[in-house]
Design a protein around this motif. Structure first.
Motif, PDB file in Angstrom:
ATOM      1  N   UNK A  67       0.832  -1.214   0.000  1.00  0.00           N
ATOM      2  CA  UNK A  67       0.000   0.000   0.000  1.00  0.00           C
ATOM      3  C   UNK A  67       0.860   1.255   0.000  1.00  0.00           C
ATOM      4  N   UNK A  68       1.908   1.244   0.792  1.00  0.00           N
ATOM      5  CA  UNK A  68       2.805   2.404   0.842  1.00  0.00           C
ATOM      6  C   UNK A  68       3.536   2.600  -0.478  1.00  0.00           C
ATOM      7  N   UNK A  69       3.870   1.489  -1.144  1.00  0.00           N
ATOM      8  CA  UNK A  69       4.517   1.587  -2.454  1.00  0.00           C
ATOM      9  C   UNK A  69       3.567   2.186  -3.496  1.00  0.00           C
ATOM     10  N   UNK A  70       2.286   1.827  -3.421  1.00  0.00           N
ATOM     11  CA  UNK A  70       1.306   2.420  -4.338  1.00  0.00           C
ATOM     12  C   UNK A  70       1.152   3.910  -4.076  1.00  0.00           C
ATOM     13  N   UNK A  71       1.155   4.282  -2.811  1.00  0.00           N
ATOM     14  CA  UNK A  71       1.090   5.700  -2.453  1.00  0.00           C
ATOM     15  C   UNK A  71       2.327   6.435  -2.949  1.00  0.00           C
ATOM     16  N   UNK A  72       3.480   5.800  -2.782  1.00  0.00           N
ATOM     17  CA  UNK A  72       4.731   6.381  -3.276  1.00  0.00           C
ATOM     18  C   UNK A  72       4.688   6.542  -4.784  1.00  0.00           C
ATOM     19  N   UNK A  73       4.100   5.549  -5.473  1.00  0.00           N
ATOM     20  CA  UNK A  73       3.968   5.625  -6.923  1.00  0.00           C
ATOM     21  C   UNK A  73       3.067   6.758  -7.363  1.00  0.00           C
ATOM     22  N   UNK A  74       2.004   7.002  -6.595  1.00  0.00           N
ATOM     23  CA  UNK A  74       1.113   8.128  -6.892  1.00  0.00           C
ATOM     24  C   UNK A  74       1.861   9.448  -6.740  1.00  0.00           C
ATOM     25  N   UNK A  75       2.627   9.563  -5.656  1.00  0.00           N
ATOM     26  CA  UNK A  75       3.404  10.791  -5.417  1.00  0.00           C
ATOM     27  C   UNK A  75       4.433  10.984  -6.527  1.00  0.00           C
ATOM     28  N   UNK A  76       5.118   9.904  -6.897  1.00  0.00           N
ATOM     29  CA  UNK A  76       6.107   9.960  -7.973  1.00  0.00           C
ATOM     30  C   UNK A  76       5.477  10.457  -9.267  1.00  0.00           C
ATOM     31  N   UNK A  77       4.359   9.862  -9.633  1.00  0.00           N
ATOM     32  CA  UNK A  77       3.675  10.236 -10.871  1.00  0.00           C
ATOM     33  C   UNK A  77       3.220  11.693 -10.820  1.00  0.00           C
ATOM     34  N   UNK A  78       2.601  12.087  -9.721  1.00  0.00           N
ATOM     35  CA  UNK A  78       2.099  13.456  -9.594  1.00  0.00           C
ATOM     36  C   UNK A  78       3.227  14.481  -9.704  1.00  0.00           C
ATOM     37  N   UNK A  79       4.309  14.240  -8.985  1.00  0.00           N
ATOM     38  CA  UNK A  79       5.411  15.205  -8.984  1.00  0.00           C
ATOM     39  C   UNK A  79       6.030  15.367 -10.374  1.00  0.00           C
ATOM     40  N   UNK A  80       6.210  14.259 -11.092  1.00  0.00           N
ATOM     41  CA  UNK A  80       6.852  14.319 -12.406  1.00  0.00           C
ATOM     42  C   UNK A  80       5.948  14.993 -13.436  1.00  0.00           C
ATOM     43  N   UNK A  81       4.687  14.566 -13.524  1.00  0.00           N
ATOM     44  CA  UNK A  81       3.808  15.124 -14.565  1.00  0.00           C
ATOM     45  C   UNK A  81       3.419  16.562 -14.243  1.00  0.00           C
ATOM     46  N   UNK A  82       3.169  16.848 -12.972  1.00  0.00           N
ATOM     47  CA  UNK A  82       2.783  18.206 -12.588  1.00  0.00           C
ATOM     48  C   UNK A  82       3.934  19.183 -12.803  1.00  0.00           C
ATOM     49  N   UNK A  83       5.135  18.782 -12.402  1.00  0.00           N
ATOM     50  CA  UNK A  83       6.290  19.668 -12.580  1.00  0.00           C
ATOM     51  C   UNK A  83       6.598  19.881 -14.058  1.00  0.00           C
ATOM     52  N   UNK A  84       6.384  18.863 -14.883  1.00  0.00           N
ATOM     53  CA  UNK A  84       6.611  18.999 -16.323  1.00  0.00           C
ATOM     54  C   UNK A  84       5.646  20.022 -16.922  1.00  0.00           C
ATOM     55  N   UNK A  85       4.372  19.901 -16.558  1.00  0.00           N
ATOM     56  CA  UNK A  85       3.360  20.820 -17.082  1.00  0.00           C
ATOM     57  C   UNK A  85       3.598  22.247 -16.588  1.00  0.00           C
ATOM     58  N   UNK A  86       3.744  22.397 -15.278  1.00  0.00           N
ATOM     59  CA  UNK A  86       3.868  23.734 -14.685  1.00  0.00           C
ATOM     60  C   UNK A  86       5.157  24.421 -15.125  1.00  0.00           C
TER      61      UNK A  86
END
Length: 337
Positions: A67-86
Motif C-alpha cells: 500500500x505504501x509503495x502504491x502511495x509512493x507511486x502516486x506521489x512519484x507520478x504526480x510530482x513528475x507530470x505536474x512539474x513537467x506541465x507547470x
C-alpha cells in the motif's frame, strides 16, 4: 449590433489562436523530421529520467508495504507530470514576457522534443542495416537501445520482429499521441503526456519490483493513450491503403487482435502493422532473463525478415503525415462549426 460585433471578435480571436497553435505544431513536426534528436543537447526526457530515478529511490526507502509503495507511486507520478506541465507553462510565459517571438520559439522547441519521428526511423534503420550486413551482434546491440527485452540471444527473425514491434508501438507513443495533445493544449500538455509516457516506460511494469510503485503511472498512461492509440490504428489502415500494403487484412487483423494485449492500447498499432505486412507479431520475449509470452497478433502468411523493418518505417512516416493532416482538418472543422 454590439453583440454581433462581440461574437465576430471572439471568433476572430479564436481563429488567430488556432492558426498560431497549429503553425507551432507543424513547425515542431517538420523540425523533428529535419533534425531528429541530435546527440549531446539537453533533452527533457533525459532530465525526466534522472528525476524519476532519484525520486523513485528516495520514495522506496520510505515505503514498507504494498500500500505504501502504491502511495509512493502516486506521489512519484504526480510530482513528475505536474512539474513537467507547470515548468513548461511558466517558462513559456516568462519567455513571452521577454519577447512574444521568444515564447513561440520555446513552445515550438518543447513540442519538437516530445516527438521522435525521425529518431524512431533512424534507430530502426540501424538495426536493419546491421542485419543486411549479417552482423547479428551489432543488430542485437542496436535493438537493445530501443527495447526493454533481452536481445543477446536473438536470431535474425527475432531481431526483425522486435524492431517492427517497436516501430508499430511507438507510432502512437512517440508521434501521434504527442501531436494529439500538442494540438489540444500546446507544449505544456504535450510535455505532460511525454512525462507520463516516460514514467510508464521506466516504472510501469507488472513484475514484482514495479507492480505497486508503477501502478499509477501505468494507469495514467493507459488513459492518455486510449484515444491516440485508436487514431493511430486507423491512420495505419489508411497509410496501408495509400502505400499499396494489404489494407484489407490490416483492418481485419486490427478488429480481431486489437484487444489481445493486457494493456487496452498496446495491441492496436502492432495488430494493424501485422495485418498490413501479413506477418505475425508477439510470442516469447525475455525480460531480465525470464521468458514472457506476449499475445500473438496477425497471421503468419509471410516469414518476418529485415525488409519488414523498412516497411514498418515507411508506414510510420506515412501515418505521421496523415496524423498531422487529420488533426489540422479536424481542428479547422471544429472552429468552423
Amino acid at each position: 449590433m454590439t453583440w454581433t460585433r462581440e461574437i465576430f471578435a471572439i471568433n476572430y480571436a479564436a481563429e488567430i489562436r488556432w492558426r498560431e497553435k497549429t503553425m507551432k505544431v507543424l513547425a515542431a513536426y517538420f523540425l523533428d523530421l529535419a533534425l531528429g534528436d541530435p546527440e549531446g543537447y539537453p533533452h527533457p526526457v533525459v532530465v525526466m529520467g534522472k528525476a524519476v530515478t532519484w525520486l523513485e529511490e528516495g520514495l522506496r526507502r520510505r515505503a514498507r508495504s504494498s500500500r505504501e509503495l502504491k502511495t509512493a507511486g502516486f506521489i512519484l507520478c504526480f510530482l513528475i507530470v505536474a512539474s513537467s506541465f507547470v515548468s513548461s507553462y511558466a517558462l513559456i510565459l516568462l519567455a513571452r514576457l521577454i519577447h512574444p517571438y521568444l515564447g513561440d520559439l520555446l513552445e515550438i522547441f518543447i513540442i519538437y522534443t516530445c516527438l521522435a519521428t525521425r529518431e524512431l526511423g533512424r534507430a530502426a534503420n540501424r538495426v536493419y542495416d546491421a542485419l543486411i550486413r549479417g552482423e547479428l551482434a551489432e543488430a542485437r546491440a542496436r535493438l537493445s537501445y530501443i527495447v526493454s527485452r533481452d536481445t543477446h540471444r536473438m536470431n535474425q527473425e527475432e531481431i526483425s520482429r522486435g524492431a517492427v514491434e517497436t516501430v508499430a508501438e511507438n507510432i502512437s507513443d512517440a508521434i501521434i499521441a504527442p501531436l494529439f495533445y500538442a494540438f489540444i493544449g500546446g507544449a505544456p500538455l504535450a510535455l505532460f503526456y511525454k512525462a507520463t509516457n516516460t514514467l510508464d516506460s521506466m516504472v510501469g511494469y507488472t513484475n514484482e519490483k514495479y507492480r505497486d510503485i508503477g501502478y499509477t503511472s501505468a494507469k495514467l498512461d493507459d488513459i492518455l493513450n486510449f484515444i491516440p492509440a485508436r487514431i493511430t490504428a486507423l491512420l495505419i489502415v489508411l497509410a496501408s491503403f495509400l502505400m499499396g500494403y494489404d489494407y484489407k487484412n490490416c483492418w481485419h487483423v486490427l478488429l480481431r487482435d486489437r484487444l489481445k494485449h493486457k494493456s487496452p492500447n498496446s495491441a492496436h498499432g502492432e495488430a494493424a502493422i501485422a495485418g498490413a505486412l501479413n506477418i505475425q507479431l508477439g510470442g516469447i520475449n525475455y525480460y531480465f532473463g525470464r521468458p514472457e509470452m506476449r499475445p500473438i497478433l496477425g497471421d503468419k502468411r509471410t516469414e518476418i525478415s529485415p525488409g519488414h523493418i523498412k516497411d514498418s518505417i515507411r508506414i510510420m512516416y506515412a501515418s505521421s503525415i496523415l496524423g498531422i493532416v487529420s488533426f489540422y482538418a479536424f481542428y479547422a472543422l471544429v472552429l468552423l462549426f
